[in-house]
Scaffold this motif. Structure first.
Motif, PDB file in Angstrom:
ATOM      1  N   ASN A   1       3.048 -54.000 -62.678  1.00 46.91           N
ATOM      2  CA  ASN A   1       1.819 -53.594 -61.995  1.00 46.91           C
ATOM      3  C   ASN A   1       1.944 -53.614 -60.478  1.00 46.91           C
ATOM      4  O   ASN A   1       0.949 -53.683 -59.770  1.00 46.91           O
ATOM      5  N   LYS A   2       3.185 -53.557 -60.000  1.00 43.50           N
ATOM      6  CA  LYS A   2       3.411 -53.435 -58.561  1.00 43.50           C
ATOM      7  C   LYS A   2       4.313 -52.233 -58.308  1.00 43.50           C
ATOM      8  O   LYS A   2       5.016 -51.757 -59.196  1.00 43.50           O
ATOM      9  N   CYS A   3       4.269 -51.753 -57.067  1.00 44.24           N
ATOM     10  CA  CYS A   3       5.026 -50.542 -56.764  1.00 44.24           C
ATOM     11  C   CYS A   3       5.702 -50.640 -55.407  1.00 44.24           C
ATOM     12  O   CYS A   3       5.295 -51.419 -54.536  1.00 44.24           O
ATOM     13  N   LEU A   4       6.739 -49.833 -55.256  1.00 46.20           N
ATOM     14  CA  LEU A   4       7.466 -49.690 -53.998  1.00 46.20           C
ATOM     15  C   LEU A   4       7.324 -48.241 -53.557  1.00 46.20           C
ATOM     16  O   LEU A   4       7.583 -47.317 -54.338  1.00 46.20           O
ATOM     17  N   LEU A   5       6.903 -48.030 -52.305  1.00 46.43           N
ATOM     18  CA  LEU A   5       6.704 -46.685 -51.778  1.00 46.43           C
ATOM     19  C   LEU A   5       7.688 -46.457 -50.641  1.00 46.43           C
ATOM     20  O   LEU A   5       7.669 -47.180 -49.635  1.00 46.43           O
ATOM     21  N   LEU A   6       8.550 -45.451 -50.802  1.00 42.30           N
ATOM     22  CA  LEU A   6       9.591 -45.156 -49.820  1.00 42.30           C
ATOM     23  C   LEU A   6       9.199 -43.937 -49.001  1.00 42.30           C
ATOM     24  O   LEU A   6       8.831 -42.897 -49.551  1.00 42.30           O
ATOM     25  N   HIS A   7       9.309 -44.056 -47.685  1.00 49.26           N
ATOM     26  CA  HIS A   7       8.975 -42.943 -46.794  1.00 49.26           C
ATOM     27  C   HIS A   7      10.265 -42.346 -46.258  1.00 49.26           C
ATOM     28  O   HIS A   7      10.798 -42.781 -45.236  1.00 49.26           O
ATOM     29  N   LYS A   8      10.770 -41.357 -46.953  1.00 45.04           N
ATOM     30  CA  LYS A   8      11.998 -40.665 -46.538  1.00 45.04           C
ATOM     31  C   LYS A   8      12.198 -39.476 -47.460  1.00 45.04           C
ATOM     32  O   LYS A   8      11.549 -39.373 -48.520  1.00 45.04           O
ATOM     33  N   GLY A   9      13.089 -38.584 -47.085  1.00 49.50           N
ATOM     34  CA  GLY A   9      13.479 -37.542 -48.018  1.00 49.50           C
ATOM     35  C   GLY A   9      14.249 -38.167 -49.157  1.00 49.50           C
ATOM     36  O   GLY A   9      15.108 -39.046 -48.947  1.00 49.50           O
ATOM     37  N   SER A  10      13.964 -37.766 -50.390  1.00 51.64           N
ATOM     38  CA  SER A  10      14.624 -38.385 -51.540  1.00 51.64           C
ATOM     39  C   SER A  10      16.137 -38.204 -51.525  1.00 51.64           C
ATOM     40  O   SER A  10      16.860 -38.939 -52.181  1.00 51.64           O
ATOM     41  N   GLN A  11      16.604 -37.221 -50.764  1.00 52.32           N
ATOM     42  CA  GLN A  11      18.044 -37.020 -50.656  1.00 52.32           C
ATOM     43  C   GLN A  11      18.734 -38.150 -49.898  1.00 52.32           C
ATOM     44  O   GLN A  11      19.960 -38.255 -49.892  1.00 52.32           O
ATOM     45  N   TYR A  12      17.924 -39.025 -49.270  1.00 49.57           N
ATOM     46  CA  TYR A  12      18.483 -40.129 -48.494  1.00 49.57           C
ATOM     47  C   TYR A  12      18.287 -41.496 -49.164  1.00 49.57           C
ATOM     48  O   TYR A  12      18.541 -42.527 -48.551  1.00 49.57           O
ATOM     49  N   ILE A  13      17.849 -41.508 -50.407  1.00 49.66           N
ATOM     50  CA  ILE A  13      17.650 -42.776 -51.109  1.00 49.66           C
ATOM     51  C   ILE A  13      18.989 -43.480 -51.305  1.00 49.66           C
ATOM     52  O   ILE A  13      19.971 -42.872 -51.741  1.00 49.66           O
ATOM     53  N   THR A  14      19.026 -44.778 -50.997  1.00 48.37           N
ATOM     54  CA  THR A  14      20.262 -45.557 -51.084  1.00 48.37           C
ATOM     55  C   THR A  14      20.204 -46.538 -52.256  1.00 48.37           C
ATOM     56  O   THR A  14      19.162 -46.727 -52.880  1.00 48.37           O
ATOM     57  N   ASN A  15      21.326 -47.189 -52.474  1.00 48.02           N
ATOM     58  CA  ASN A  15      21.392 -48.178 -53.545  1.00 48.02           C
ATOM     59  C   ASN A  15      20.590 -49.422 -53.207  1.00 48.02           C
ATOM     60  O   ASN A  15      20.151 -50.143 -54.099  1.00 48.02           O
ATOM     61  N   SER A  16      20.395 -49.692 -51.930  1.00 49.18           N
ATOM     62  CA  SER A  16      19.557 -50.830 -51.562  1.00 49.18           C
ATOM     63  C   SER A  16      18.077 -50.496 -51.744  1.00 49.18           C
ATOM     64  O   SER A  16      17.267 -51.387 -51.991  1.00 49.18           O
ATOM     65  N   ASP A  17      17.729 -49.210 -51.636  1.00 49.33           N
ATOM     66  CA  ASP A  17      16.351 -48.787 -51.935  1.00 49.33           C
ATOM     67  C   ASP A  17      16.058 -48.965 -53.424  1.00 49.33           C
ATOM     68  O   ASP A  17      15.062 -49.597 -53.801  1.00 49.33           O
ATOM     69  N   ILE A  18      16.918 -48.380 -54.237  1.00 41.89           N
ATOM     70  CA  ILE A  18      16.783 -48.447 -55.695  1.00 41.89           C
ATOM     71  C   ILE A  18      18.193 -48.611 -56.278  1.00 41.89           C
ATOM     72  O   ILE A  18      19.017 -47.697 -56.148  1.00 41.89           O
TER      73      ILE A  18
ATOM     74  N   VAL B   1       0.206 -39.775 -58.426  1.00 43.26           N
ATOM     75  CA  VAL B   1      -0.297 -39.943 -59.796  1.00 43.26           C
ATOM     76  C   VAL B   1       0.699 -40.709 -60.673  1.00 43.26           C
ATOM     77  O   VAL B   1       0.314 -41.624 -61.411  1.00 43.26           O
ATOM     78  N   THR B   2       1.983 -40.366 -60.596  1.00 46.20           N
ATOM     79  CA  THR B   2       2.980 -41.047 -61.435  1.00 46.20           C
ATOM     80  C   THR B   2       2.982 -42.544 -61.179  1.00 46.20           C
ATOM     81  O   THR B   2       2.930 -43.354 -62.116  1.00 46.20           O
ATOM     82  N   VAL B   3       3.033 -42.921 -59.921  1.00 48.17           N
ATOM     83  CA  VAL B   3       3.084 -44.345 -59.573  1.00 48.17           C
ATOM     84  C   VAL B   3       1.767 -45.034 -59.894  1.00 48.17           C
ATOM     85  O   VAL B   3       1.738 -46.132 -60.473  1.00 48.17           O
ATOM     86  N   LEU B   4       0.660 -44.404 -59.545  1.00 49.90           N
ATOM     87  CA  LEU B   4      -0.644 -45.023 -59.770  1.00 49.90           C
ATOM     88  C   LEU B   4      -0.918 -45.253 -61.256  1.00 49.90           C
ATOM     89  O   LEU B   4      -1.497 -46.274 -61.645  1.00 49.90           O
ATOM     90  N   GLU B   5      -0.510 -44.319 -62.103  1.00 50.99           N
ATOM     91  CA  GLU B   5      -0.705 -44.503 -63.546  1.00 50.99           C
ATOM     92  C   GLU B   5       0.248 -45.545 -64.121  1.00 50.99           C
ATOM     93  O   GLU B   5      -0.074 -46.230 -65.086  1.00 50.99           O
ATOM     94  N   SER B   6       1.424 -45.697 -63.507  1.00 50.63           N
ATOM     95  CA  SER B   6       2.411 -46.663 -63.997  1.00 50.63           C
ATOM     96  C   SER B   6       1.957 -48.098 -63.786  1.00 50.63           C
ATOM     97  O   SER B   6       2.226 -48.968 -64.618  1.00 50.63           O
ATOM     98  N   ILE B   7       1.289 -48.354 -62.658  1.00 50.01           N
ATOM     99  CA  ILE B   7       0.966 -49.740 -62.321  1.00 50.01           C
ATOM    100  C   ILE B   7      -0.470 -50.115 -62.655  1.00 50.01           C
ATOM    101  O   ILE B   7      -0.946 -51.180 -62.280  1.00 50.01           O
ATOM    102  N   LYS B   8      -1.144 -49.252 -63.391  1.00 54.69           N
ATOM    103  CA  LYS B   8      -2.503 -49.541 -63.830  1.00 54.69           C
ATOM    104  C   LYS B   8      -2.507 -50.784 -64.711  1.00 54.69           C
ATOM    105  O   LYS B   8      -1.568 -51.026 -65.469  1.00 54.69           O
ATOM    106  N   LYS B   9      -3.574 -51.565 -64.643  1.00 57.87           N
ATOM    107  CA  LYS B   9      -3.733 -52.676 -65.574  1.00 57.87           C
ATOM    108  C   LYS B   9      -3.705 -52.131 -66.997  1.00 57.87           C
ATOM    109  O   LYS B   9      -4.353 -51.149 -67.301  1.00 57.87           O
TER     110      LYS B   9
END
Length: 959
Positions: free
Chosen positions: A720-737, A477-485
């Motif tokens: 209006n575009k999004c990035l979807l990461l498939h991993k545990g958020s504890q493993y997010i890196t600086n190259s991801d975000i 929901v958060t992502v879908l509402e963010s990138i709505k026209k």
């Protein structure tokens, strides 16, 4: 501010001025210098001049002349000026008329007679530089004589009638005799008049139209006279508003030549750039205007020995930005120049909304190229991309083109936005939360956030172009509402399991598949044959009927010894609605089958979610429904991948109804089944209805989202575009975000052991093949071998919140959906967030429909959600110890409780928690001492208030 239009300009921003003005306001202070680097028709310069000191530049002479007329307009009397101009004009026109009298007279008669054919023959005999009848008429000869007859001998009979060409020559002669301070204004009036009378496509001048193809338009244009249009525009200029006339500057230079000089030193805070992005040279469209300004009798271009149809001049400007080999190089230099000189940059770019249906082969760069260059020069955290859908008609008769107008904003914002949390809370309190619309209705997900609440949070705590991040994506929901026209933000979501990503990806990608609705019709037709599995004989009339539901008892798991109690259907003939089973009914429901697709996986035992030892998928489905599902999957596998994913998605959305359910189809516990009065539904019936309803989902997605809105890397993100990461958020890196790139976080973290997402997803793996991650999920679970204790939960949660703090900009907000009645849980959460640099600001109550837990235990359960607001300080906050005693804390708390009850008459437990009590405890640092004595605030409420069972709310205790 008065808008003044001179020419029909390719890619004009006239309808986008509010968008540009609103977008740049945080990047430049009022009164600062702004450079309009490629001014073109000066429409943006005209908009800018009311707020800023404007420096305008264009490599084309005519464009700089227009900019001068707008930014440095003289004060003049319109009537007096026109009278003087007209005197000189008439003087010269009479001289030209004498020399060309024979042709002029014939032309007038033929125009009056609307004889285009004879006019064409006349024009072929006109003396001109391109007509070989008179070899003495050459650019060199005309240049030497300099009799102000250029247009008469160059463009009569093509772009203009002979009379019109003479009018233009006479106007230029008159301008040369007028006061020099009026030159730019008078030329701009002339440009406007030329645009109105020219015989060419859409008012630009790439080449004249064919007389044979457009005879009626030819006569219409030839009948027009220059002077009325000239005078009309002169009147507009006499009324033009004057802003900083002495401070504005205008240049006619190559953009890089200008930036390489010292002319701009210390003057510019922001550059607005709208350069060409295609290989179509602007000088081709407006070359007549440059000829009018320079008036130097140029040589005309020849191609294969013949003059070009457009009668282009030799040496016509060829911009390097309209050449594939050099466009990127010069744009990179522009980005680098702005960053090194600490000048903010706003770069405009229009690109087709649908690059498949609209050709892009003539573009020299793409939006991805530009964003990448911008981020490389300025850094990821200093780039903002705003966009707006725009119906772009280049000129008055063009076919409309649907484009996305991008504005790439580079640099540092001048003033940070201040957000009013109290006003936002008021807005939220006035909403009726819902997660129901044509898109969200198309799937089931547990604890799904209300989309209108998320939308309000996004718009209330971020700006267009900002990145909104959800580290626990869930249903998206958060992502879908963010990138709505219309929202025009950027979304990033992360989830440990595949199902959440599958939901968002399928909606945003699959719904744009060609002929999707036809494929759904085909799918419905194919699965309809499977209704044979649900055939029964009507016990009244004996006809074959289709079962809707079967009611049965299955008291023992791992057993097919069911007792069918009722078979429900509606007989088309006798209207019977149910029957007692016969042997054939038992046989159909329990028949053997060799499965091709469905895997009978063993479920992870966990009493919390009603899964016992050795339970498997076959224990929660009837044999018949497993067979039907196996056949459905075979049908799904026949389709191409994206269409296949749509059908997997639709099947996923009904799986909780395909298993054994109770009569109410309780979906809160996906792996639970009843012992008595079990229900088996007709899957074909359920799936068909869902497929039909999905057409509304398709329409909703196509109307509200952009095709191709999912990117693979952070560098590709734009509005209006999004990035979807498939991993545990504890493993997010600086190259991801990258750190400090996110403007707002909205998330709904897992609540201890309340929702065991990964274990719930065991239901979907055998049918949809969506993986779940038991190892990395942040949750508390008593399932064997998971090692998911409460301490592990809080430790991992702290890791994620620290990453959130790193990614979120200083001063950015995090909105946390959270509810738990346990005070110690609140204390642990708040302390973790403080350690990560998040300062608690406030919270508000969001109502929600009752869950089963709320119904059973309304006093202690917290129905709905609390949205907690935290601000990112980037510094660890050490929790101070309260100086008040526990007795003082309790006295103050009770006073506040009674104050709330008096104001509202009665309040539920969550309303008391969220409407001030928790805020008071947290902000006064009383939570720790209070949690040492009480598990929950309900313990205090019971001492001082009365619980009303009927309303499930607290009231004042009677004395």
């Amino acid at each position: 501010m008065k808008d003044i239009t001179i020419i029909n300009y390719q890619g004009s921003k006239s309808n986008l001025l509010d968008f540009i003005s609103e977008s740049i306001k945080n990047y430049v202070d009022i009164g600062d210098g702004v450079l309009d680097l490629f001014s073109g028709s000066a429409i943006v310069s005209n908009m800018l001049k009311s707020k800023y000191k404007v420096v305008s530049n264009d490599s084309e002479a005519y464009a700089s002349m227009i900019a001068s007329s707008i930014l440095q307009p003289p004060v003049f009397d319109q009537k007096e000026t026109f009278d003087s101009f007209h005197t000189f004009y008439q003087e010269h026109y009479k001289e030209l008329a004498i020399k060309l009298e024979t042709f002029l007279s014939s032309e007038s008669e033929l125009i009056q007679a609307s004889d285009s054919k004879q006019l064409k023959e006349l024009y072929n005999k006109l003396p001109s530089v391109w007509n070989t009848l008179d070899k003495n008429i050459t650019p060199t000869m005309l240049r030497v004589e300099n009799n102000f007859n250029l247009f008469s001998y160059y463009y009569a009979g093509t772009y203009f009638s002979l009379s019109q060409a003479m009018q233009i020559d006479s106007a230029i002669y008159a301008i040369s005799k007028m006061d020099s301070t009026l030159k730019a204004t008078l030329y701009s009036c002339l440009f406007y008049a030329i645009k109105e009378i020219v015989f060419s496509k859409d008012g630009h001048m790439a080449q004249p139209l064919s007389i044979d193809k457009y005879p009626l338009r030819h006569i219409t244009q030839r009948q027009k006279s220059l002077l009325p249009f000239f005078r009309k525009k002169l009147l507009e200029f006499s009324e033009l508003e004057h802003y900083r006339v002495n401070e504005n500057e205008v240049y006619n230079m190559d953009f890089w030549e200008l930036l390489s000089t010292e002319k701009l030193a210390g003057k510019i805070s922001l550059i607005y750039a709208d350069p060409p992005y295609t290989d179509m040279q602007y000088s081709r469209y407006y070359h007549l205007l440059n000829v009018a300004v320079k008036y130097d009798y140029p040589e005309l271009t020849k191609n294969a020995g013949n003059y070009t149809k457009g009668l282009y001049t030799e040496g016509r400007l060829q911009s390097p930005l309209s050449q594939r080999g050099s466009a990127k190089k010069y744009l990179e230099k522009l980005f680098k120049y702005c960053n090194e000189n600490r000048i903010n940059l706003a770069l405009s770019f229009a690109y087709p909304q649908n690059s498949v249906r609209q050709p892009t082969d003539r573009y020299t760069v793409t939006i991805e190229d530009l964003v990448h260059m911008a981020k490389y020069a300025f850094g990821h955290n200093r780039i903002e991309v705003k966009q707006i859908d725009y119906k772009h008609a280049n000129n008055r008769n063009s076919t409309a083109k649907y484009v996305i107008e991008y504005l790439i904003l580079c640099g540092d914002k001048k003033t940070p936005k201040v957000y009013n949390i109290e006003a936002l809370k008021k807005n939220l309190s006035e909403l009726s939360p819902t997660n129901k619309n044509a898109m969200y209705n198309s799937h089931l997900y547990w604890s799904q956030k209300s989309y209108n609440i998320c939308e309000t949070l996004i718009k209330g705590l971020s700006e267009e172009g900002d990145i909104v991040f959800d580290p626990f994506l869930g249903s998206g929901v958060t992502v879908l509402e963010s990138i709505k026209k219309g929202c025009n933000r950027i979304g990033i979501g992360c989830d440990v399991n595949e199902m959440p990503l599958f939901i968002s990806k399928t909606l945003l990608s699959g719904c744009f598949e060609d002929n999707l609705k036809a494929s759904i019709d085909d799918f419905i037709k194919k699965i309809s044959k499977l209704e044979n599995f649900y055939v029964t004989n009507c016990s009244v009339c004996g006809s074959k009927q289709i079962i809707k539901t079967t009611i049965f008892d299955k008291p023992v798991r791992n057993s097919n010894n069911i007792t069918i109690k009722s078979i429900n259907f509606v007989c088309e003939h006798c209207k019977a609605k149910y029957k007692t089973p016969d042997e054939e009914d038992y046989s159909r429901m329990c028949s053997e089958h060799s499965f091709k697709n469905v895997q009978n996986i063993h479920l992870l035992p966990n009493s919390k979610i009603a899964v016992g030892d050795n339970d498997s998928i076959s224990d929660i489905f009837t044999q018949r429904n497993l067979i039907v599902l196996d056949e459905i999957i075979s049908i799904i596998n026949e389709y191409p991948q994206k269409t296949k994913d749509i059908f997997r998605y639709i099947l996923m959305s009904i799986l909780h109804l395909c298993k054994i359910t109770d009569k109410h189809s309780n979906s809160q516990w996906p792996l639970w089944i009843p012992k008595l009065d079990c229900v088996e539904k007709n899957i074909v019936d359920v799936l068909t209805k869902k497929c039909i309803a999905f057409s509304k989902t398709i329409n909703y997605v196509q109307n509200n989202y952009m095709e191709g809105s999912i990117v693979n890397r952070y560098n590709e993100l734009i509005n209006n575009k999004c990035l979807l990461l498939h991993k545990g958020s504890q493993y997010i890196t600086n190259s991801d975000i990258p750190d400090n790139s996110v403007s707002l976080i909205i998330t709904d973290p897992p609540y201890l052991e309340q929702v065991l997402y990964s274990e719930y997803m065991q239901l979907y793996k055998p049918f949809i093949d969506l993986n779940f991650n038991l190892e990395d999920e942040i949750v508390v679970s008593n399932a064997s071998n998971r090692r998911k204790s409460k301490e592990d939960y809080f430790k991992l949660l702290e890791t994620v919140f620290q990453i959130c703090s790193n990614k979120l900009k200083p001063g950015g907000f995090m909105c946390l959906f959270f509810h738990d009645s346990n005070l110690n849980v609140w204390l642990r959460l708040i302390n973790i967030l403080k350690a990560c640099g998040f300062e608690y600001v406030s919270q508000t109550h969001i109502k929600k429909s009752l869950t089963l837990k709320n119904i059973i235990s309304p006093k202690k359960s917290l129905n709905g959600d609390a949205v907690l607001f935290f601000i990112n300080t980037k510094s660890k906050i050490s929790p101070p110890c309260a100086t008040e005693s526990i007795e003082e804390i309790e006295i103050n708390l009770v006073k506040q409780v009674k104050h709330l009850i008096r104001n509202f008459k009665s309040l539920s437990t969550p309303e008391l928690y969220d409407n001030g009590l928790m805020e008071m405890l947290i902000q006064n640092d009383w939570l720790e001492k209070l949690s040492e004595k009480y598990d929950s605030l309900v313990d205090i409420f019971e001492k001082h208030l009365t619980w009303d069972i009927e309303s499930a709310k607290w009231k004042m205790a009677e004395n």
